[in-house]
Scaffold this active site. Sequence first.
Site, PDB file in Angstrom:
ATOM      1  N   GLY A 138      39.779  46.637  31.712  1.00  0.00           N
ATOM      2  CA  GLY A 138      39.129  47.614  30.827  1.00  0.00           C
ATOM      3  C   GLY A 138      39.286  49.050  31.279  1.00  0.00           C
ATOM      4  N   GLY A 182      38.052  55.219  40.776  1.00  0.00           N
ATOM      5  CA  GLY A 182      38.573  54.197  39.863  1.00  0.00           C
ATOM      6  C   GLY A 182      38.904  54.770  38.498  1.00  0.00           C
ATOM      7  N   TYR A 234      33.384  23.441  28.421  1.00  0.00           N
ATOM      8  CA  TYR A 234      33.354  24.209  29.675  1.00  0.00           C
ATOM      9  C   TYR A 234      32.153  25.133  29.771  1.00  0.00           C
ATOM     10  CZ  TYR A 234      38.352  23.113  30.285  1.00  0.00           C
ATOM     11  OH  TYR A 234      39.549  22.494  30.439  1.00  0.00           O
ATOM     12  N   TYR A 283      39.627  45.298  35.927  1.00  0.00           N
ATOM     13  CA  TYR A 283      40.792  46.172  35.778  1.00  0.00           C
ATOM     14  C   TYR A 283      41.308  46.172  34.332  1.00  0.00           C
ATOM     15  CZ  TYR A 283      40.359  46.061  40.792  1.00  0.00           C
ATOM     16  OH  TYR A 283      39.841  46.184  42.049  1.00  0.00           O
ATOM     17  N   ASP A 319      31.321  52.249  35.466  1.00  0.00           N
ATOM     18  CA  ASP A 319      30.113  51.558  35.941  1.00  0.00           C
ATOM     19  C   ASP A 319      28.839  52.008  35.230  1.00  0.00           C
ATOM     20  OD1 ASP A 319      31.945  50.554  37.677  1.00  0.00           O
ATOM     21  OD2 ASP A 319      31.191  51.584  39.456  1.00  0.00           O
ATOM     22  N   ASP A 322      30.195  59.347  44.058  1.00  0.00           N
ATOM     23  CA  ASP A 322      30.692  59.763  45.368  1.00  0.00           C
ATOM     24  C   ASP A 322      31.596  60.992  45.250  1.00  0.00           C
ATOM     25  OD1 ASP A 322      29.382  57.799  46.863  1.00  0.00           O
ATOM     26  OD2 ASP A 322      30.931  56.322  46.438  1.00  0.00           O
ATOM     27  N   MET A 334      32.930  43.762  36.403  1.00  0.00           N
ATOM     28  CA  MET A 334      32.969  44.899  37.316  1.00  0.00           C
ATOM     29  C   MET A 334      31.761  45.792  37.087  1.00  0.00           C
ATOM     30  SD  MET A 334      36.422  47.032  37.884  1.00  0.00           S
ATOM     31  CE  MET A 334      37.392  46.500  39.265  1.00  0.00           C
ATOM     32  N   LYS A 392      32.626  60.692  35.522  1.00  0.00           N
ATOM     33  CA  LYS A 392      33.512  59.571  35.182  1.00  0.00           C
ATOM     34  C   LYS A 392      33.057  58.310  35.880  1.00  0.00           C
ATOM     35  CE  LYS A 392      35.639  57.876  37.985  1.00  0.00           C
ATOM     36  NZ  LYS A 392      36.259  57.337  39.175  1.00  0.00           N
ATOM     37  N   THR A 393      33.015  57.215  35.261  1.00  0.00           N
ATOM     38  CA  THR A 393      33.009  55.888  35.860  1.00  0.00           C
ATOM     39  C   THR A 393      32.644  54.849  34.804  1.00  0.00           C
ATOM     40  OG1 THR A 393      32.147  54.367  37.519  1.00  0.00           O
ATOM     41  CG2 THR A 393      30.597  56.034  36.817  1.00  0.00           C
ATOM     42  N   ARG A 435      30.348  47.612  40.168  1.00  0.00           N
ATOM     43  CA  ARG A 435      29.809  47.941  41.484  1.00  0.00           C
ATOM     44  C   ARG A 435      28.344  47.508  41.610  1.00  0.00           C
ATOM     45  NH1 ARG A 435      32.704  50.983  44.951  1.00  0.00           N
ATOM     46  NH2 ARG A 435      33.869  52.405  43.680  1.00  0.00           N
TER      47      ARG A 435
HETATM   48  P1  FBP Z   1      34.423  54.422  40.499  1.00  0.00           P
HETATM   49  O1  FBP Z   1      33.028  54.331  41.007  1.00  0.00           O
HETATM   50  O2  FBP Z   1      35.313  55.213  41.357  1.00  0.00           O
HETATM   51  O3  FBP Z   1      34.470  54.878  39.068  1.00  0.00           O
HETATM   52  O4  FBP Z   1      35.033  52.948  40.508  1.00  0.00           O
HETATM   53  C1  FBP Z   1      34.673  51.980  39.613  1.00  0.00           C
HETATM   54  C2  FBP Z   1      35.188  50.615  40.007  1.00  0.00           C
HETATM   55  O5  FBP Z   1      35.966  50.105  38.933  1.00  0.00           O
HETATM   56  C3  FBP Z   1      34.061  49.644  40.371  1.00  0.00           C
HETATM   57  O6  FBP Z   1      33.485  49.060  39.232  1.00  0.00           O
HETATM   58  C4  FBP Z   1      34.770  48.659  41.263  1.00  0.00           C
HETATM   59  O7  FBP Z   1      33.888  47.991  42.134  1.00  0.00           O
HETATM   60  C5  FBP Z   1      35.721  49.537  42.020  1.00  0.00           C
HETATM   61  O8  FBP Z   1      36.014  50.631  41.174  1.00  0.00           O
HETATM   62  C6  FBP Z   1      37.002  48.841  42.406  1.00  0.00           C
HETATM   63  O9  FBP Z   1      37.724  49.669  43.233  1.00  0.00           O
HETATM   64  P2  FBP Z   1      39.303  49.675  43.393  1.00  0.00           P
HETATM   65  O10 FBP Z   1      39.869  50.313  42.168  1.00  0.00           O
HETATM   66  O11 FBP Z   1      39.521  50.534  44.585  1.00  0.00           O
HETATM   67  O12 FBP Z   1      39.742  48.275  43.545  1.00  0.00           O
END
Ligand code: FBP
Length: 550
Positions: A424, A79, A241, A422, A203, A174, A248, A200-201, A250
């Site tokens: 961010g 991602g 509301y 997405y 998450d 991964d 996001m 990188k991530t 994961r």
């Molecule tokens: P990475 O672990 O590859 O950095 O991905 C992060 C992420 O944005 C997660 O937070 C999210 O669940 C996933 O990618 C979404 O995947 P995709 O971009 O394939 O829709």
Amino acid sequence: MKKSALQKARLAYQPKLPIALTSSLKMVEGKPTQSVADQEKIKELFPNTYGLPELRFEKDTASPKGGKPVNVGVILSGGQAPGGHNVISGLFDGIKRIHRDSRLFGFLMGPGGLVDHKYIELTSAIIDEYRNTGGFDIIGSGRTKLERKEQFDKALEILKELNIKAVVIIGGDDSNTNAAVLAEYYKSINAGVQVIGCPKTIDGDLKNDMIETSFGFDTATKVYSELIGNIECDCNSAKKYWHFIKLMGRSASHIALECALQTQPNVCIISEEVEAKNMTLDDVVNYIADIVAARAADGNNYGTVLIPEGLIEFIPAIKKLIAELNNVIAEHADDIAGIDTEKLPEYIKAHISAENAATLNSLPDDVARQLMLDRDPHGNVQVSLIETEKLLSNMVGKRLAAMKEEGKYVGKFAAQHHFFGYEGRCAAPSNFDTDYCYALGYNAACLVYAGVTGYMSSVRNLVKPAVQWICGGIPITMMMNIERRNGADKPVIQKALVRLDGKPFLKFADQRDKWAVNTCYVYPGPIQYFGPAEVCDQPSMTLKYEHEGK
Ligand code: FBP
């Protein structure tokens, strides 16, 4: 491509480099390392790259030694995360400092580009277009899993053809696991190719003592916090509301926790706590409904709820179900491939325990279908596709209706739903990520120069000014353990989940009851790139709290 005024101004930004990387450097070796768990098994699987020492670069007083030109390959994997372009520009500048004839090749659309021999040479004209910008569009990214010998051998053909001596893989847990496997294989056959990883991530789940944070987390959480703050302000203005906001991230709840610390919502669910307290989905719903009712009793029929996207996987009964589904999907892959998707639920229910079938039946059809069907190439449930925010608000609505009947709730409940993810991932990197990423890339070039393999670029001491950051390398095998993936035991980098005894969570837990009933919203506003350091250069609150007092 036409550039915005901000993009043009950002191109002129000069990332700050740690002092150790600005001069001639020496490499200091630490003690040999061990994997975080399953030492014997990991050692057996990585005989050539297990137990390597930690490395640290220090300023050398000796005059710089000239290096030979080196060709390096780079891959963006998984991602998107803000700052990837700066890892590449740092790497480019770093190898050019080794020798001005060094060359950088970017493999296109992720690890697949390496296997399929799709690449471009990254010249200074290209690099200069992308300095300090968000996105991974310079070479694209992808999720192809590098795990088979045929892939490694195919990749080696192009690496030899381009005389590439090192590959830098910029990825999450991964992808860095794959980097470790690739490094081990190339070392075992004396391929003469080093493999270096970069953390990188967005998450934030790839971290430990030596990798204090993954890049992208800082910017992404600042973007989400700006949006949450805007919603809170709208919510506090209209007062009509309840906003259910899925974030996001994961499995781990780091993003939700950081955003909660920044914005002080009425509710933030932390998946790791839900699991530790053995909560059911109904328990989570009741917890939220009670807060809605308490606010309604004060005449406040509005509020904000943050939900980490991985929540569903942490509800113990659902976690058990997913574990069995993963095994069944792996064991019966051939049968499943031939079954009509309409008939699949029936087939799967016939192959799982009665207890898990009952859990599956208790879920709305679309959620059950997601759990049964979709896995990414690494075997992860695609939690970003599950609409937990709607599922929860729906269940909360039903619970409130029942409470009304019982005379326990008087109020109006109208929900709005949001999913921030997405939005961010490709934002213009914050000053923190801009500097951190450049340093990670530059440091990766130093690891290439040092001739090592199977290491991750490590830049730490991150709560201090960038000049004081500490640079070096950490053996990837050190972060590994054995986990069940796609129905088999596999060596993988251990995911860092939110620690319930960690300071960021404790600070949140200490204040959440106050935030629930009162309205204590904080509006962080947009990321600032120019201005005073206290506005522009602050690291995340997670990082600050984790390092408080250290
Ligand atoms: P990475 O672990 O590859 O950095 O991905 C992060 C992420 O944005 C997660 O937070 C999210 O669940 C996933 O990618 C979404 O995947 P995709 O971009 O394939 O829709």
